[in-house]
Design an enzyme around this catalytic site. Structure first.
Site, short mmCIF file in Angstrom:
data_model
loop_
_atom_site.label_atom_id
_atom_site.label_comp_id
_atom_site.label_asym_id
_atom_site.label_seq_id
_atom_site.Cartn_x
_atom_site.Cartn_y
_atom_site.Cartn_z
N ASN A 11 -1.37 5.49 2.99
CA ASN A 11 -2.89 6.70 2.15
C ASN A 11 -3.98 6.38 3.58
O ASN A 11 -3.80 5.49 3.60
CB ASN A 11 -3.21 6.90 0.92
CG ASN A 11 -3.56 7.31 0.63
OD1 ASN A 11 -4.49 8.30 1.43
ND2 ASN A 11 -4.16 7.04 -0.60
N TRP A 12 -3.66 7.46 4.30
CA TRP A 12 -4.81 6.84 5.12
C TRP A 12 -6.26 7.82 4.57
O TRP A 12 -7.43 6.98 5.18
CB TRP A 12 -4.93 7.48 6.55
CG TRP A 12 -2.99 7.16 7.09
CD1 TRP A 12 -1.93 6.18 6.92
CD2 TRP A 12 -2.80 7.94 8.80
NE1 TRP A 12 -0.99 6.51 8.00
CE2 TRP A 12 -1.35 7.22 9.43
CE3 TRP A 12 -3.65 9.26 9.12
CZ2 TRP A 12 -0.99 7.58 10.18
CZ3 TRP A 12 -2.80 9.74 10.94
CH2 TRP A 12 -1.83 8.38 10.66
N LYS A 13 -6.47 7.60 3.61
CA LYS A 13 -7.44 8.68 2.55
C LYS A 13 -8.14 9.63 3.82
O LYS A 13 -7.97 10.41 4.51
CB LYS A 13 -8.45 7.48 1.90
CG LYS A 13 -7.08 6.42 1.72
CD LYS A 13 -8.70 5.72 0.51
CE LYS A 13 -6.94 4.84 0.24
NZ LYS A 13 -7.33 3.71 -1.17
N GLU A 169 -0.90 1.69 -9.55
CA GLU A 169 -2.02 1.58 -8.76
C GLU A 169 -2.98 1.11 -9.54
O GLU A 169 -3.80 2.04 -10.32
CB GLU A 169 -2.41 2.75 -7.91
CG GLU A 169 -0.63 2.86 -7.41
CD GLU A 169 -1.76 3.41 -5.60
OE1 GLU A 169 -1.91 2.80 -4.23
OE2 GLU A 169 -2.77 4.61 -5.77
N GLY A 175 -8.27 -0.92 -2.39
CA GLY A 175 -9.06 -1.24 -1.93
C GLY A 175 -10.05 -2.42 -2.18
O GLY A 175 -11.61 -3.01 -1.60
N SER A 213 -4.40 -2.70 -2.40
CA SER A 213 -4.38 -3.92 -1.86
C SER A 213 -3.19 -4.92 -1.16
O SER A 213 -3.12 -6.49 -1.11
CB SER A 213 -5.26 -5.63 -2.18
OG SER A 213 -6.64 -4.51 -2.36
N GLY A 234 -3.12 1.61 0.70
CA GLY A 234 -4.00 2.02 2.01
C GLY A 234 -4.40 1.40 2.83
O GLY A 234 -4.44 1.57 4.58
N GLY A 235 -5.33 0.62 2.81
CA GLY A 235 -6.00 -0.49 4.40
C GLY A 235 -5.32 -0.83 4.92
O GLY A 235 -5.27 -0.39 6.08
C1 PEP Z 1 -4.61 3.20 -2.51
O1 PEP Z 1 -5.53 4.13 -1.54
O2 PEP Z 1 -3.36 3.71 -2.84
C2 PEP Z 1 -3.92 1.79 -2.00
C3 PEP Z 1 -3.08 0.85 -3.11
O3 PEP Z 1 -5.06 1.21 -1.42
P1 PEP Z 1 -5.39 -0.35 -1.17
O4 PEP Z 1 -3.86 -0.82 -0.47
O5 PEP Z 1 -6.31 -0.47 -0.07
O6 PEP Z 1 -5.82 -1.03 -2.03
#
Ligand code: PEP
Length: 251
Positions: A11-13, A169, A175, A213, A234-235
């Site tokens: 998920n590049w957001k 999640e 994040g 994360s 995400g990140g």
């Molecule tokens: C997400 O945005 O779905 C996510 C899990 O972000 P991160 O991996 O940065 O916690």
């Protein structure tokens, strides 16, 4: 035991411009091509303006494309919204729905998410429906009940293992660098699996992803947990080395 293939979704957001997205997606597509048979599917979900260029760049690869949201409506006077068929037109196979950032930033509730998922299914998309509790809800012992309520409200009629993926999640892990323990993830994924009965056709075949994360350093442990069928990242999905390391930690 039912075999479920792992799905590693990035998920590049709201990150990256065209050149960044093209470089990242092309790098991943090249790695997939070079790797031959792998025990996972790899998916990238760029921001809307990057879907067409990225889709064209990866069209002849096994790297899948997804949107980060879609409208519940199919067309018309809905300024700023994107219809599910616009996603398929860009080459998308998946769409993330009900991400906690959409629930928090845009006030999206379960009924709207279910309507979006139904519209996504109608367009031929696989809906990745996100659920998860806040830290306060977990501390209050409400995590299971909150997730049960979200599943009951967000999964539409007609959901099947082929058109729906669930992403667990925990909001406090997104994040933040905090991850749920393997024990907590195992318990919640078992709870979700049981809750899918009667809500999704072929619950045992439905993929349940963990997100929050996920990094190269914790992916192998998390991906080995029973009922964890992949990750929503995400990140770490913004760096090809990290995203690839997470994917290749799947056995
Ligand atoms: C997400 O945005 O779905 C996510 C899990 O972000 P991160 O991996 O940065 O916690």
């Amino acid at each position: 035991m039912t075999e479920r293939r792992k799905l590693i979704a990035g998920n590049w957001k709201m990150n990256g411009l065209k050149a960044d997205g093209l470089a990242l997606a092309s790098d991943l597509a090249g790695r997939l091509k070079g790797a031959g048979a792998v025990p996972f599917d790899l998916l990238v979900c760029p921001p809307f303006p990057l879907l067409f260029p990225v889709g064209e760049a990866i069209a002849d690869s096994a790297l899948a494309l997804g949107g980060q949201d879609c409208a519940a409506k199919t067309s018309g006077a809905h300024t700023g919204d994107v219809a599910p068929t616009m996603l398929t037109d860009a080459g998308c196979r998946y769409v993330i729905l009900g991400h906690s950032e959409r629930r928090a930033d845009h006030g999206e509730g379960d009924a709207l998410i279910a309507a979006k998922a139904a519209a996504a299914h109608k367009a031929g998309l696989i809906a990745i429906v996100c659920v998860g509790e806040t830290e306060a809800q977990r501390d209050a012992g409400q995590a299971d009940a909150v997730v049960s309520g979200q599943l009951a409200g967000s999964i539409p009629e007609g959901a099947t293992a082929a058109n729906t993926v669930i992403a667990y999640e925990p909001v406090w892990a997104i994040g933040t660098g905090k991850t749920a323990t393997a024990g907590d993830v195992k318990a919640m994924h078992a709870h979700i699996r049981a809750e899918l009965d009667g809500k999704i056709a072929e619950p045992a075949k439905t993929q349940i992803l963990y997100g929050g994360s996920v990094k190269p350093g914790n992916a192998a442990e998390l991906m080995a947990v029973e009922n964890v069928d992949g990750a929503l990242v995400g990140g770490a999905a913004l760096k090809a080395d990290d995203f690839w390391a997470i994917a290749t930690s799947c056995r």
